[in-house]
Design a protein around this motif. Structure first.
Motif, PDB file in Angstrom:
ATOM      1  N   UNK A 196       0.579  -1.321  -0.009  1.00  0.00           N
ATOM      2  CA  UNK A 196       0.049  -0.116   0.029  1.00  0.00           C
ATOM      3  C   UNK A 196       0.728   1.251  -0.002  1.00  0.00           C
ATOM      4  N   UNK A 197       2.113   1.165  -0.384  1.00  0.00           N
ATOM      5  CA  UNK A 197       2.850   2.434  -0.171  1.00  0.00           C
ATOM      6  C   UNK A 197       2.244   3.365  -1.256  1.00  0.00           C
ATOM      7  N   UNK A 198       1.920   3.133  -2.405  1.00  0.00           N
ATOM      8  CA  UNK A 198       1.120   4.397  -3.350  1.00  0.00           C
ATOM      9  C   UNK A 198       0.270   5.055  -2.552  1.00  0.00           C
ATOM     10  N   UNK A 199      -0.821   4.323  -1.769  1.00  0.00           N
ATOM     11  CA  UNK A 199      -1.864   5.067  -1.326  1.00  0.00           C
ATOM     12  C   UNK A 199      -1.091   5.852  -0.103  1.00  0.00           C
ATOM     13  N   UNK A 200      -0.336   5.179   0.789  1.00  0.00           N
ATOM     14  CA  UNK A 200       0.335   6.081   1.837  1.00  0.00           C
ATOM     15  C   UNK A 200       1.132   7.040   1.442  1.00  0.00           C
TER      16      UNK A 200
ATOM     17  N   UNK B  92      -5.397  -6.240 -16.343  1.00  0.00           N
ATOM     18  CA  UNK B  92      -5.956  -5.454 -15.204  1.00  0.00           C
ATOM     19  C   UNK B  92      -5.494  -5.967 -13.737  1.00  0.00           C
ATOM     20  N   UNK B  93      -5.845  -7.185 -13.755  1.00  0.00           N
ATOM     21  CA  UNK B  93      -5.649  -7.514 -12.188  1.00  0.00           C
ATOM     22  C   UNK B  93      -4.044  -7.301 -12.030  1.00  0.00           C
ATOM     23  N   UNK B  94      -3.132  -7.881 -12.895  1.00  0.00           N
ATOM     24  CA  UNK B  94      -1.714  -7.508 -12.717  1.00  0.00           C
ATOM     25  C   UNK B  94      -1.156  -5.954 -12.418  1.00  0.00           C
ATOM     26  N   UNK B  95      -1.975  -5.278 -13.379  1.00  0.00           N
ATOM     27  CA  UNK B  95      -1.685  -3.731 -12.957  1.00  0.00           C
ATOM     28  C   UNK B  95      -2.095  -3.403 -11.738  1.00  0.00           C
ATOM     29  N   UNK B  96      -3.180  -3.818 -11.270  1.00  0.00           N
ATOM     30  CA  UNK B  96      -3.997  -3.137  -9.849  1.00  0.00           C
ATOM     31  C   UNK B  96      -3.082  -3.582  -8.703  1.00  0.00           C
ATOM     32  N   UNK B  97      -2.786  -4.891  -8.980  1.00  0.00           N
ATOM     33  CA  UNK B  97      -2.002  -5.466  -7.716  1.00  0.00           C
ATOM     34  C   UNK B  97      -0.494  -4.862  -7.674  1.00  0.00           C
ATOM     35  N   UNK B  98       0.157  -4.569  -8.951  1.00  0.00           N
ATOM     36  CA  UNK B  98       1.192  -4.174  -8.778  1.00  0.00           C
ATOM     37  C   UNK B  98       1.246  -2.530  -8.243  1.00  0.00           C
ATOM     38  N   UNK B  99       0.173  -1.929  -8.560  1.00  0.00           N
ATOM     39  CA  UNK B  99       0.221  -0.306  -8.215  1.00  0.00           C
ATOM     40  C   UNK B  99      -0.462  -0.431  -6.774  1.00  0.00           C
ATOM     41  N   UNK B 100      -1.240  -1.212  -6.304  1.00  0.00           N
ATOM     42  CA  UNK B 100      -1.948  -0.924  -5.001  1.00  0.00           C
ATOM     43  C   UNK B 100      -1.576  -1.777  -3.918  1.00  0.00           C
ATOM     44  N   UNK B 101      -0.746  -2.874  -4.084  1.00  0.00           N
ATOM     45  CA  UNK B 101      -0.238  -3.699  -3.163  1.00  0.00           C
ATOM     46  C   UNK B 101       1.234  -3.418  -3.252  1.00  0.00           C
TER      47      UNK B 101
END
Length: 711
Positions: A262-266, A494-503
């Motif tokens: 979650x570093x992106x959101x933080x 989409x799943x890989x992109x979202x997981x790489x960005x958000x997790x």
């Protein structure tokens, strides 16, 4: 054992010979014997590996050092001009990117220049691709930077009082600006900058060892699990993380770099909490750089066929921004964060910190895999385009040595980069000599020009990094086309992109691999399984649900299962077969038993005549077909559960007077059926080389059965 299958044609045979068709008209194939002695294979491979002859030594040396093969054949007049032009242009582009991406990797600018310099030289020696550009790659730098930040925090450097932001760049090089050798003697303790490159170099060494080991054990097949859609989604997701990590430099904010899940959101939360501290000078500079860089980059791409070389706008921006910052005294007047002193020359070699290996060994695995996957895929793509061949294992050796050797010279992880490779190809590159020219350009900067970038604002470097993410972020425009071509690939993206960005990038890569493998399993778990119809005046059978004007043979149903038959989809196979044929033999048998019990009760209550009529009424109810032909052309393999399922299907249908025939089985499936004792003496399980032969046989057998009954 001999494998036989029926190929008789009933229409061309006399009536009396049709019953003998299945015994006298067969294709008999005798399988080749397979030598499966593991001992013999091991002994043979050992002799081949351990034998040493002058010719073999020569071949080994030439394969390990490809430069010895192509350099003596180098055509000066034909190749030199193109190699010099492409090498100089790539070098000019690589200098600002090396400085900019150093921030992304958590390192000082000088280490980015070191990395690009050594990577270009080493790939010149070990590489087999003539066109790829090996050096700093944004996604790899991001992954390195996340590990570096984590280890710096563990070491307690961030706990110490932070230096003033405007002096941070200078402080990092207090000990290295005069004499690297004296620095070691004067300051045996490692400061934050020194520890950061130590962590980066150690992880680079481990990643290189992994890559060389993969080349030695020839496990390049690992890259097949990284599909194009998965890699593209991963790079796009990582691009969001890169953009987020650079946003603080655009605004001139001094906030800690977030890491972990979650570093992106933080990071964005921290940015908005400190938005009131924005440095207006850095913000305006960033805006002006965007206004110059983006349109010029678009012009370069739009007119790349007409331009002999792309406009080196990044270098122009860096020179102009450095001059403006120096003469405008932006650091002293407005507190802008600058690159600081960049020393000339080289630091003395130093081995990685072996004590750090347990901390970074796991982190180096995804970095090694991504690095070699991108390098090998780009090498093969450009080799195919230009009509030459590359060796995948040698490419793994090359990229591995591009990490192992530079790790002793204060460098961090490298790989091939698509953007610079495209520039290299379009500007006339002919051989690996272009990489050597690029290294000479970087050497000139290292020896002479580097200190001139002292006043360069970090926000300019951040803008360069973000602008170079355009290619990955543009993938969103391709989503409608990708969805039209393959919905499964689009979902994986989409799943890989979202997981790489958000997790996180590492977890995102793992999620992408697992999800793509699950997609393959799900597609084989519930595959297409249509009924087939006959194409008139041919021996071809196609799906009734996909094509019109197909004919069906009376009493024969043709069923195709378009997946391997194994433990995961065996129930799907049976349920789909029962649904398509409209007959579940278990239910039919249960109905017969129920009717028999009802008849027994009625026999006790009513007369025998009524019972007989009821019995005849039930027994005479037709099923609508007498044969099922299973087209096995799409069944790649069978496991024990699949063989058992076929046995059960044949047995159940036989009990209700329906025969099951198999057609178009490949050798692997036939071998599995034989080993599984599918064909037993006295049973009419027949195997056919084509669907048409099976259908003709079924029709002929039914006619013969009807003739015999009438007689």
């Amino acid at each position: 054992m001999t494998e036989c299958s029926n190929v008789c044609s009933v229409t061309e045979m006399p009536e009396g010979d049709r019953a003998k068709c299945s015994f006298h008209h067969r294709i008999c194939l005798e399988p080749r014997e397979k030598k499966r002695s593991m001992k013999a294979l091991v002994v043979k491979q050992a002799k081949k590996t351990c034998s040493c002859t002058p010719a073999k030594v020569k071949d080994y040396v030439f394969s390990l050092f490809p430069v010895l093969q192509w350099l003596p054949k180098y055509k000066l007049r034909e190749y030199l001009l193109g190699d010099i032009m492409s090498g100089v242009i790539v070098g000019v582009l690589l200098v600002p990117q090396s400085i900019a991406y150093s921030l992304l990797a958590g390192q000082e600018p000088i280490y980015g220049l070191y990395t690009s310099f050594f990577a270009s030289i080493i790939y010149f020696i070990f590489g087999t691709s003539r066109h790829i550009s090996v050096g700093i790659f944004g996604v790899i730098c991001l992954m390195v930077g996340q590990v570096v930040d984590r280890e710096i925090q563990r070491a307690g450097y961030d706990v110490e009082p932070a230096a003033v932001a405007v002096l941070g760049g200078t402080a990092a090089y207090v000990n290295t600006s005069v004499s690297p050798v004296n620095q070691t003697l004067q300051n045996p303790l490692c400061d934050k900058s020194c520890y950061a490159i130590t962590v980066g170099a150690t992880m680079t060494f481990i990643a290189g060892v992994y890559q060389v080991a993969m080349g030695f054990f020839q496990v390049g097949f690992v890259s097949v699990y990284l599909s194009d859609s998965l890699l593209s989604g991963f790079v796009t997701g990582a691009s969001f993380t890169i953009l987020t990590s650079q946003a603080k430099y655009l605004l001139g904010l001094d906030i800690p770099r977030s890491s972990g899940i979650g570093s992106l959101i933080a990071t964005w939360i921290n940015i908005f909490r400190n938005i009131h501290k924005t440095n207006i000078c850095d913000l305006i500079t960033s805006f002006l750089c965007f206004l110059v860089l983006i349109p010029t980059k678009e012009l370069n791409e739009h007119f790349k066929s007409r331009l002999k070389a792309p406009i080196p706008i990044e270098l122009v921006v860096i020179v102009a921004a450095t001059l403006a910052s120096h003469f405008g005294k932006l650091r002293e007047t407005y507190g802008s964060s600058v690159a600081g002193h960049i020393p000339t020359g080289f630091l003395p070699p130093r081995s990685p910190d072996w004590n750090l290996i347990p901390n970074v060994a796991l982190d180096a695995i995804p970095i090694a895999v991504i690095g070699f996957a991108i390098t090998v895929s780009l090498s093969e793509m450009f080799a195919k385009k230009h009509g030459y061949s590359v060796k995948a294992n040698q490419e793994m050796y090359a990229i591995g040595f591009c990490n192992i050797i530079p790790s002793f010279f204060h460098c961090f992880t490298t790989s091939a980069a698509l953007a610079k490779t495209l520039v290299k190809e379009s500007t006339g590159c002919r051989t690996q000599m272009s990489g050597m020219v690029t290294s000479l350009v970087i050497l000139l900067v290292l020896l002479v020009i580097a200190p001139l970038f002292y006043s360069l604002q970090k926000c300019v470097l951040a803008v360069i990094t973000i602008v170079n993410l355009r290619g990955a972020l543009r993938k969103f425009k391709d989503l409608p086309k990708m969805w039209h071509l393959s919905r499964v690939d689009t979902v994986i993206w989409l799943v890989t992109m979202a997981a790489s960005a958000l997790i996180s990038t590492e977890i995102g890569l793992l999620v992408g691999v697992c999800f793509s493998m699950l997609c393959v399993i799900f597609r084989t778990q519930r595959p297409e399984a249509p009924l087939l119809g006959w194409v008139a005046e041919s021996e071809t059978y196609e799906s009734l649900s996909a094509y019109k004007n197909l004919q069906t043979k009376p009493g024969v149903m043709v069923f195709r299962f378009e997946a391997p038959l194994y433990y995961i989809n065996k129930e799907c196979f049976k349920s789909t077969l029962y649904k398509q044929t409209g007959v579940n033999p278990t239910w039919v048998k249960a109905a017969k038993k129920k009717a028999a019990k009802r008849m027994l009760r009625e026999k006790e209550e009513d007369s025998v005549g009524n019972q007989t009529s009821i019995s005849m009424e039930f027994v005479s109810e037709p099923l609508g077909f007498h044969t099922i032909v299973i087209d096995c052309c799409a069944v790649q393999f069978l496991d024990t559960a699949g063989i058992r399922t076929l046995k059960e299907v044949c047995k159940d249908y036989k009990e209700i007077d329906v025969q099951v025939l198999l057609a178009q089985c490949n050798p692997s499936v036939r071998s599995s059926l034989i080993r599984g004792e599918f064909f037993k003496e006295g049973e009419d399980h027949l195997l056919f080389h084509s669907v048409h032969q099976a259908v003709v046989f079924a029709l002929g057998a039914q006619r013969h059965s009807g003739t015999s009954t009438s007689k």
